[in-house]
Motif scaffolding. Sequence first.
Motif, short mmCIF file in Angstrom:
data_model
loop_
_atom_site.label_atom_id
_atom_site.label_comp_id
_atom_site.label_asym_id
_atom_site.label_seq_id
_atom_site.Cartn_x
_atom_site.Cartn_y
_atom_site.Cartn_z
N ARG A 63 47.63 61.39 49.48
CA ARG A 63 47.37 62.54 49.55
C ARG A 63 46.62 63.17 48.39
N SER A 64 47.38 62.85 47.24
CA SER A 64 46.66 63.58 46.10
C SER A 64 45.40 62.81 45.41
N SER A 65 45.34 61.63 45.77
CA SER A 65 43.94 60.97 45.29
C SER A 65 42.91 61.18 46.16
N ALA A 66 43.13 61.60 47.33
CA ALA A 66 42.01 62.06 48.31
C ALA A 66 41.18 62.98 47.62
N GLY A 67 39.72 62.63 47.69
CA GLY A 67 38.84 63.51 46.83
C GLY A 67 38.43 62.77 45.55
N GLY A 68 39.19 61.65 45.31
CA GLY A 68 38.66 60.73 44.11
C GLY A 68 38.65 61.43 42.83
N GLY A 69 38.42 61.14 41.92
CA GLY A 69 38.55 61.46 40.22
C GLY A 69 37.25 61.02 39.73
N GLU A 70 37.24 61.27 38.39
CA GLU A 70 36.10 60.69 37.52
C GLU A 70 36.81 59.36 37.22
N GLY A 71 35.70 58.33 37.56
CA GLY A 71 36.03 57.15 36.97
C GLY A 71 36.10 56.85 35.34
N TYR A 72 36.89 55.86 35.12
CA TYR A 72 37.35 55.66 33.73
C TYR A 72 36.41 54.51 33.46
N ALA A 73 35.33 54.49 32.65
CA ALA A 73 34.27 53.64 32.74
C ALA A 73 34.30 52.59 31.57
N ILE A 123 61.30 64.25 48.03
CA ILE A 123 61.49 63.08 46.91
C ILE A 123 62.44 63.47 45.74
N GLU A 124 62.41 64.54 45.58
CA GLU A 124 63.24 65.25 44.32
C GLU A 124 64.90 65.07 45.05
N GLU A 125 64.93 65.35 46.27
CA GLU A 125 66.38 65.37 47.02
C GLU A 125 66.67 63.88 47.24
N LEU A 126 65.62 63.00 47.42
CA LEU A 126 66.31 61.50 47.58
C LEU A 126 66.57 60.94 46.15
N GLU A 127 65.74 61.49 45.02
CA GLU A 127 66.24 61.11 43.69
C GLU A 127 67.52 61.36 43.45
N ALA A 128 67.75 62.61 43.81
CA ALA A 128 69.21 63.10 43.26
C ALA A 128 70.28 62.45 44.00
N GLU A 129 70.03 62.19 45.53
CA GLU A 129 70.92 61.55 46.04
C GLU A 129 71.35 60.17 45.78
N ILE A 130 69.98 59.45 45.41
CA ILE A 130 70.37 57.98 44.52
C ILE A 130 71.26 58.14 43.47
N ALA A 131 70.81 59.04 42.65
CA ALA A 131 71.55 59.33 41.39
C ALA A 131 73.00 59.47 41.51
N ASN A 132 73.54 60.19 42.78
CA ASN A 132 74.69 60.76 42.76
C ASN A 132 75.56 59.86 43.55
N MET A 169 60.24 71.77 54.52
CA MET A 169 60.54 71.24 53.07
C MET A 169 59.18 70.11 52.60
N GLY A 170 58.65 70.59 51.57
CA GLY A 170 57.51 69.73 51.20
C GLY A 170 57.70 68.41 50.57
N LEU A 171 56.66 67.39 50.66
CA LEU A 171 57.00 66.12 50.08
C LEU A 171 57.61 66.08 48.75
N GLU A 172 57.00 66.70 47.93
CA GLU A 172 57.85 66.80 46.64
C GLU A 172 58.99 67.07 46.45
N GLU A 173 59.68 68.04 47.10
CA GLU A 173 61.10 68.39 47.29
C GLU A 173 61.94 67.31 48.00
N GLN A 229 58.33 55.06 50.03
CA GLN A 229 57.19 55.19 51.09
C GLN A 229 56.71 56.73 50.78
N LYS A 230 57.82 57.49 50.56
CA LYS A 230 57.35 59.29 50.32
C LYS A 230 56.31 59.25 49.08
N LYS A 231 56.87 58.37 48.00
CA LYS A 231 55.99 58.37 46.94
C LYS A 231 54.61 58.00 47.19
N GLU A 232 54.27 56.82 48.03
CA GLU A 232 53.26 56.31 48.33
C GLU A 232 52.56 57.39 49.12
#
Length: 355
Positions: free
Chosen positions: A44-54, A7-16, A1-5, A36-39
């Motif tokens: 992971r997704s910010s690795a590689g950086g991005g355009e700066g908002y200057a 996270i979704e499962e945890l959110e669902a369990e909390i909601a229920n 199971m991937g990290l996104e899933e 922590q999983k969100k963190e």
Amino acid sequence: MGLEEEIEELEAEIANTPYNKSTEAHIGRLKSKLAQKKETLETRSSAGGGEGYAIEKTGDATVALVGFPSVGKSTLLNALTNADSETAATLNVGVQLLDVPGLIEGAAGGRGGGREVLSVVRTADVVLFMLSVFEIEQYARLREELYANKIRLDQRPPSMSVTKKHKGGIDVTTNGDVGLETATIEEVLREHGYVNADVTLREEITVDQLIDGLMDNRIYLPSIVTVNKADLIDHGYLDTVHEELRGQGLDPEEAIFISAEEQKGLDSLKQSIHETIGLIRVYMDKPGRGVDYEEPLVLREGDTVEDACEKIGSDFRERFRFARVSGPSAKHDEQQVGLDHELADEDVLRLIVRR
Ligand SMILES: Nc1nc2c(ncn2[C@@H]2O[C@H](COP(=O)(O)OP(=O)(O)OP(=O)(O)O)[C@@H](O)[C@H]2O)c(=O)[nH]1
Ligand SMILES: [Mg+2]
């Protein structure tokens, strides 16, 4: 199971899971895992950086102007004096207002320029929400977006301390009833990797606030709500707008009604920003030149003569002998004071320094 899933499962369990004393510790554990999983996902997704908002930050404080498209952000920036670019305006007394375009389209999950946009908010001193009179309900969405990005509004960090130790497990001390079961606090701590620790909670706290207190990247900012396009409110419609503000948990008396287009209400808005940041203006009485009322020294509430010296720069602090203060903080005109004297808005200050 991937990290996104996960996270979704945890959110669902909390909601229920119904929230009560017997499930509280379990929910605390789920919420800790989720945080922590969100963190992890984000790192992971910010690795590689991005355009700066200057945007070049100038001045003493910055206000992040947050609102949906077309509410009038650019119009406000233009209406304010000294608008020096399309994305930033300098308010009086060194406050810079920054347009935060595209918060909603780009923000969630760091899509597009969202992350860069949000970093502007995270480094600001105040968040200014802009709503238009017909779209008050957008407020909830804006707040959610900022919350999801670890910006906590109009609250202080929880009053708590955690000290690691070598043995003895987790020891919880509270000042009376803090609104959480001890088992919940222990569970959350364990989930955050604490094995042996002394925890002290000094005030009522929710599970979410406890988790925030354990994560070191939450930003706590004050916020102001301004309602734009007030010129379009018909006589009978004002009640509806007030009702909608209350529906958002806002006090209509505290919202600042403006018309960016007709340049109305801008002084109250500036005043509110000024007070929220806690800025004070100090007029320097310069030898041979008199009092400079044009360009006050801008300080924060609680700042002292020493802070003023340091702000002025060069070697005023080292050469300081004494100061004379007139105005709200002085007992009488030209009061002689030392470095520890606390200044107030609209004081006049003269520094007497060694040559
Ligand atoms: N009647 C009225 N119209 C306004 C007011 N302020 C802005 N507008 C109009 O609303 C429209 C959108 O204004 P902008 O300032 O471009 O809005 P914005 O928030 O910068 O929009 P984006 O840059 O797309 O996010 C323009 O047509 C403005 O003329 C106001 O106070 N009253
Ligand atoms: Mg704009």
